[in-house]
Write an enzyme that holds these catalytic residues in place. Structure first.
Site, PDB file in Angstrom:
ATOM      1  N   HIS A 335       0.590  -1.292   0.007  1.00 34.07           N
ATOM      2  CA  HIS A 335       0.075  -0.099   0.065  1.00 34.07           C
ATOM      3  C   HIS A 335       0.873   1.076   0.079  1.00 34.07           C
ATOM      4  O   HIS A 335       0.194   2.284  -0.334  1.00 34.07           O
ATOM      5  CB  HIS A 335      -0.975   0.069   1.008  1.00 34.07           C
ATOM      6  CG  HIS A 335      -2.158  -0.677   0.926  1.00 34.07           C
ATOM      7  ND1 HIS A 335      -2.282  -2.236   1.201  1.00 34.07           N
ATOM      8  CD2 HIS A 335      -3.374  -0.297   0.606  1.00 34.07           C
ATOM      9  CE1 HIS A 335      -3.489  -2.568   0.785  1.00 34.07           C
ATOM     10  NE2 HIS A 335      -4.186  -1.655   0.416  1.00 34.07           N
ATOM     11  N   GLY A 336       2.186   1.049   0.125  1.00 33.02           N
ATOM     12  CA  GLY A 336       3.171   2.411   0.380  1.00 33.02           C
ATOM     13  C   GLY A 336       4.170   1.988   1.103  1.00 33.02           C
ATOM     14  O   GLY A 336       4.327   1.540   2.078  1.00 33.02           O
TER      15      GLY A 336
END
Length: 501
Positions: A335-336
């Site tokens: 997700h990051g």
């Protein structure tokens, strides 16, 4: 090309005209050209990366199949393709994260690198890796037509927001010809409007207050609890709304992409939540990471050792717990590239791992207390508990450090002042409009909740709407369109959180 822009709408309309006037046997080629045109509009240099992924996984898929026919495993070809594609993703997405941490730990001053982050690289990398593993495990034959395989990788709706598609599900839909269908166009438009409502009315209004609260946590600490609730609305409306738009666009081309959300806030456990939220990522992790790891020789040895050390009851859950932690570490960093995302992923992994260890005790206590799993009160309690647990995790997702997240959690309990919300300016409309903006947001959430309850009871809303008289259908969607136009907090809606992902 923002999904909410007039240019995107014109692009989709023009693409539909080109697609349906094209002879059926060449429609797949037209769709590939359309997809590459969209990709090149976003970034011409980035086209090199998706072409590299397409060519490498196509060639290795054919190579694996050939090696297996010759009596070999094809494992070397699989590993080569996975290292190349995951390596590209890793370098482009995580290099600066590594440099930042080296600088912090070693007190160095290495400069950041300005890499291109190609559109949808997180999605198409997982999609192509899934394809290769399916070929390796002989679940599907390798695609022989390079152009058709390229369409599977580059089909433009799924590049923007997902879902992560499977070759077995998409191949025939993408490659076969489709006749013009009013039904598909109508269903697609309905889905797109519903997605825009979630995004432009719910998510964008919620974002106004989330940005203020978490952008200045000391000033708005008294509203932190409301801030995280609004972040839930923003995140769900943004991501689920974007998926609705993409599924609607795909519908109009005669393609049914996999559903990615199934009313996640009706979940009765964190495990159930992940069966309903970002479904295709969850099933990808289950099929290509969780099961292979759990059934690996190493985990078998860990399981045998754990049973000897801790007993059969605890020992059998140790490999599953370790694998869950690995899976959710990957989910978090996917997700990051931040420690916040890693912490958020591990938070989910720890809860699910602990649930596995405590499952037997829960069953025993429910039996002793004569608790009926299907009773409304019990299900409502479990849904509320899951909702609270997930909202706690969002604190780590919507601020820039773990320290700030803990500060906001403490302030939510010790310094709760909901009236602080009314001091937040509603964009250019100012503080005077804030009560009306919150009312719009509240009514929108009620509408979403009612629709979700109906769907949870097994009613298919689009089928139900199609049975209404035409004038009633037209009135419903005219009202929805007017609401999107009038109630959105700004003339140009914000971008989607998961775009350019």
């Amino acid at each position: 090309m923002a999904i909410t822009s007039n240019l995107f709408i014109l692009f989709v309309l023009g693409s539909l005209v080109l697609y349906y006037i094209c002879p059926k046997k060449f429609q797949w080629a037209m769709l590939l050209l359309i997809s590459y045109a969209y990709y090149m509009y976003a970034s011409v240099p980035a086209l090199a990366f998706i072409l590299c992924s397409t060519l490498s996984t196509y060639a290795c898929g054919r190579w694996i199949e050939k090696l297996q026919k010759d009596g070999k495993t094809g494992k070397c070809a699989l590993m080569l393709a996975m290292l190349l594609n995951l390596g590209i993703l890793g370098v482009l997405k995580y290099t600066n994260f590594v440099i930042t941490n080296i600088n912090a730990v070693a007190h160095q001053h290495f400069s950041m690198v300005n890499f291109i982050l190609p559109l949808g690289i997180s999605y198409y990398t997982f999609q192509t890796i899934g394809y290769l593993l399916d070929v390796y495990w002989k679940r599907i034959p390798a695609e022989r037509h390079l152009g058709k395989y390229a369409l599977f990788v580059a089909f433009f709706p799924q590049l923007l927001q997902g879902p992560i598609g499977r070759y077995k599900t998409l191949a025939n839909q993408l490659f076969e010809g489709h006749a013009w269908s009013f039904h598909n166009i109508k269903y697609g438009l309905e889905r797109i409007l519903w997605g825009f409502f979630k995004k432009m009315v719910l998510a964008d209004w919620a974002a106004v207050y989330c940005d203020a609260i978490f952008g200045d946590p000391h000033k708005y600490a008294g509203a932190a609890a409301f801030g995280v609730l609004l972040y839930t609305v923003e995140l769900y409306g943004n991501f689920a709304g974007g998926i609705d738009v993409m599924l609607g666009v795909a519908n109009m081309f005669g393609v049914n992409l996999d559903e990615n959300f199934k009313r996640p806030f009706f979940a009765t456990s964190i495990t159930d939540f992940w069966h309903r939220w970002h479904i295709t990522l969850g099933t990808w992790m289950k099929d290509y990471v969780f099961y292979p790891l759990t059934l690996s020789k190493f985990m078998m040895k860990v399981g045998n050792g754990s049973r000897k050390a801790f007993g059969k009851k605890i020992g059998r859950n140790v490999p599953v717990a370790i694998t869950n932690l690995i899976v959710f570490f990957i989910v978090g960093i996917w997700h990051g590239p931040t420690w916040n995302n890693i912490g958020w992923g591990l938070y989910n992994g720890v809860i699910i791992a602990l649930s596995g260890f405590l499952a037997g005790s829960f069953r025993t206590w429910k039996k002793k207390l004569h608790i009926n799993d299907k009773a409304f009160g019990y299900r409502a309690f479990m849904m509320l508990r899951t909702f609270v647990l997930m909202n706690l995790s969002w604190y780590f997702d919507c601020v820039d450090s773990v320290k700030t997240a803990w500060y906001m959690i403490v302030q939510s309990v010790t310094n709760f002042h909901p009236s602080t919300l009314l001091t937040i300016s509603s964009g250019k409309l100012g503080v005077a409009f804030t009560p009306y903006a919150l009312l719009i947001l509240g009514v929108g959430c009620v509408i979403l909740f009612i629709v979700s309850v109906i769907q949870e009871r097994g009613v298919k809303m689009r089928d139900a709407l199609s049975k209404l008289p035409f004038y009633a259908q037209f009135a419903i969607f005219a009202v929805l369109l007017i609401c999107i136009g009038l109630l959105s907090p700004m003339a140009v809606a914000r971008g989607f959180i998961y775009a350019q992902f």
